[in-house]
Write a protein that holds these residues in place. Structure first.
Motif, PDB file in Angstrom:
ATOM      1  N   GLU A 105       0.825  -1.216   0.000  1.00  0.00           N
ATOM      2  CA  GLU A 105       0.000   0.000   0.000  1.00  0.00           C
ATOM      3  C   GLU A 105       0.856   1.261   0.000  1.00  0.00           C
ATOM      4  O   GLU A 105       0.546   2.238  -0.689  1.00  0.00           O
ATOM      5  CB  GLU A 105      -0.939  -0.017   1.205  1.00  0.00           C
ATOM      6  N   ALA A 106       1.952   1.237   0.741  1.00  0.00           N
ATOM      7  CA  ALA A 106       2.839   2.406   0.767  1.00  0.00           C
ATOM      8  C   ALA A 106       3.483   2.626  -0.600  1.00  0.00           C
ATOM      9  O   ALA A 106       3.552   3.759  -1.093  1.00  0.00           O
ATOM     10  CB  ALA A 106       3.915   2.231   1.833  1.00  0.00           C
ATOM     11  N   SER A 107       3.946   1.541  -1.222  1.00  0.00           N
ATOM     12  CA  SER A 107       4.560   1.648  -2.546  1.00  0.00           C
ATOM     13  C   SER A 107       3.556   2.165  -3.568  1.00  0.00           C
ATOM     14  O   SER A 107       3.885   3.035  -4.397  1.00  0.00           O
ATOM     15  CB  SER A 107       5.107   0.288  -2.995  1.00  0.00           C
ATOM     16  N   ALA A 108       2.339   1.655  -3.521  1.00  0.00           N
ATOM     17  CA  ALA A 108       1.311   2.083  -4.470  1.00  0.00           C
ATOM     18  C   ALA A 108       0.942   3.541  -4.264  1.00  0.00           C
ATOM     19  O   ALA A 108       0.809   4.300  -5.231  1.00  0.00           O
ATOM     20  CB  ALA A 108       0.074   1.191  -4.328  1.00  0.00           C
ATOM     21  N   ARG A 109       0.789   3.949  -3.017  1.00  0.00           N
ATOM     22  CA  ARG A 109       0.408   5.339  -2.726  1.00  0.00           C
ATOM     23  C   ARG A 109       1.477   6.315  -3.190  1.00  0.00           C
ATOM     24  O   ARG A 109       1.183   7.312  -3.872  1.00  0.00           O
ATOM     25  CB  ARG A 109       0.174   5.497  -1.224  1.00  0.00           C
ATOM     26  N   LEU A 110       2.725   6.037  -2.859  1.00  0.00           N
ATOM     27  CA  LEU A 110       3.823   6.915  -3.249  1.00  0.00           C
ATOM     28  C   LEU A 110       3.993   6.956  -4.764  1.00  0.00           C
ATOM     29  O   LEU A 110       4.238   8.015  -5.355  1.00  0.00           O
ATOM     30  CB  LEU A 110       5.124   6.449  -2.585  1.00  0.00           C
ATOM     31  N   SER A 111       3.851   5.797  -5.390  1.00  0.00           N
ATOM     32  CA  SER A 111       4.038   5.719  -6.848  1.00  0.00           C
ATOM     33  C   SER A 111       2.902   6.414  -7.592  1.00  0.00           C
ATOM     34  O   SER A 111       3.130   7.082  -8.609  1.00  0.00           O
ATOM     35  CB  SER A 111       4.152   4.255  -7.281  1.00  0.00           C
ATOM     36  N   GLN A 112       1.676   6.263  -7.110  1.00  0.00           N
ATOM     37  CA  GLN A 112       0.546   6.933  -7.761  1.00  0.00           C
ATOM     38  C   GLN A 112       0.696   8.452  -7.680  1.00  0.00           C
ATOM     39  O   GLN A 112       0.390   9.172  -8.643  1.00  0.00           O
ATOM     40  CB  GLN A 112      -0.771   6.499  -7.115  1.00  0.00           C
ATOM     41  N   THR A 113       1.161   8.942  -6.555  1.00  0.00           N
ATOM     42  CA  THR A 113       1.378  10.383  -6.409  1.00  0.00           C
ATOM     43  C   THR A 113       2.421  10.875  -7.406  1.00  0.00           C
ATOM     44  O   THR A 113       2.243  11.911  -8.067  1.00  0.00           O
ATOM     45  CB  THR A 113       1.827  10.713  -4.971  1.00  0.00           C
ATOM     46  N   ALA A 114       3.515  10.118  -7.542  1.00  0.00           N
ATOM     47  CA  ALA A 114       4.575  10.493  -8.480  1.00  0.00           C
ATOM     48  C   ALA A 114       4.085  10.404  -9.920  1.00  0.00           C
ATOM     49  O   ALA A 114       4.415  11.267 -10.745  1.00  0.00           O
ATOM     50  CB  ALA A 114       5.787   9.586  -8.275  1.00  0.00           C
ATOM     51  N   ALA A 115       3.314   9.370 -10.224  1.00  0.00           N
ATOM     52  CA  ALA A 115       2.795   9.205 -11.580  1.00  0.00           C
ATOM     53  C   ALA A 115       1.869  10.354 -11.956  1.00  0.00           C
ATOM     54  O   ALA A 115       1.938  10.896 -13.063  1.00  0.00           O
ATOM     55  CB  ALA A 115       2.062   7.869 -11.701  1.00  0.00           C
TER      56      ALA A 115
END
Length: 332
Positions: free
Chosen positions: A183-193
């Motif tokens: 969940e942390a990886s997905a949240r951080l990556s979605q923000t960057a994307a």
């Protein structure tokens, strides 16, 4: 005559007693302390890490087989086995339980004992996981080392975007069985994307059996690049993931250099050597009497970036010099 017989009996008894002295002395020697290592992966995957761990133990004065024993428990990429393996180490009454196989192993170790000292190695926040009370004052029987591998998830997307500026659809592979890191990886990556104007699909895999389906889905979604989130299942099978990425002509990035050595395009993540040296150093300190509650949680600060130029060429990519320059490892 009787005197001679008595003398012979005395000498015989003395010799028997002397023969027993080494045995008695050996029996009185304390048993060597045992360090239990609990991991999701396998010894082959952990070869580099274990070397660094043993070097740090050696610097603290402990050599495996001489004044400390190490008992290994490998889940072989099946995190469901971790509670049972942790219980085995607790039953053996190990002196220290090293749960350096990521979040799942750390949680399994903490659930198994409140008295045996635990040294973890994870990529997520140990406070939010309930492993420690705070980073500076862990409290209880648990302390350890954290990596930046989840925290730098956006950087992996940034590297892909810098290399492939025309690609607008990317994907992130996570393991939903370990929600803290997924969940942390997905949240951080979605923000960057979102900030980069990219569409990011998040795909799930919790075992090797899911990989073929994942790559078929990537093709159907017309994904142009793949970032793989940190997870011990993916580390255990990083060679297979690299091979699938090559077969599907998909530029991919993971956290460890072994992925690049196996044919993956790029890796970006915390230094495994520094990571396990810190874990080994804390293990040595606890063997000498330090308490986990008094040892602040440490963080690996060294980041390693590697590129496989052979894979880039096979994909028809030219690595720009600004991207190639900072690389710690280049495979040609």
């Amino acid at each position: 005559m009787a005197t001679g017989i008595g003398r012979r009996r005395f000498i015989s008894a003395l010799g028997s007693a002397a023969a027993m002295w080494p045995l008695a002395a050996h029996a009185q020697q304390p048993a060597l302390p045992v360090v239990g290592i609990l991991s999701t992966a396998s010894p082959e995957v952990y070869a580099t890490r274990l070397r660094a761990f043993r070097e740090a133990l050696g610097a603290a004065g402990y050599v495996e087989g001489q004044n400390v024993n190490i008992d290994y428990r490998w889940a072989e990429a099946d995190s469901g086995r971790l509670p049972e393996l942790a219980a085995q180490l607790v039953d053996r009454q190990v002196a220290i339980l090293v749960a350096a196989g990521g979040t799942a192993s750390a949680l399994a170790a903490k659930a198994a004992t409140t008295s045996i000292p635990i040294v973890f190695g994870i990529g997520t926040d140990p406070v939010s996981l309930g492993l420690v009370a705070s980073l500076n004052r862990p409290g209880g029987n648990v302390t350890g080392v954290t990596s930046l591998n989840v925290e730098v998830a956006p950087k992996r997307l940034e590297l892909l975007h810098e290399l492939l500026p025309s690609v607008t659809v990317m994907a992130l592979l996570v393991n939903p069985a370990v929600p803290a890191s997924a969940e942390a990886s997905a949240r951080l990556s979605q923000t960057a994307a979102h900030a980069a104007g990219l569409q990011l699909h998040v795909l799930n895999a919790n075992s090797e059996r899911d990989f073929d389906t994942v790559f078929e889905t990537l093709t159907q979604l017309h994904v142009g690049a793949l970032a793989i989130a940190p997870d011990n299942i993916f580390t255990a099978y990083q060679e297979q993931l690299a091979a699938l990425a090559i077969r599907h002509a998909l530029p991919a990035v993971y956290e460890f250099r072994q992925f690049v050595a196996a044919g993956g395009l790029m890796s970006y993540g915390s230094s495994q050597t520094e990571y396990f040296r810190l874990i080994g150093t804390y293990t040595g300190r606890i063997l000498k009497g330090d308490k986990p509650a008094d040892l602040p949680v440490q963080q690996v600060t060294k980041i390693e970036f590697a590129i496989n130029l052979k894979t880039a060429k096979a994909l028809g990519l030219t690595i720009p010099l600004p991207l190639l320059g900072p690389a710690d490892g280049v495979i040609e």
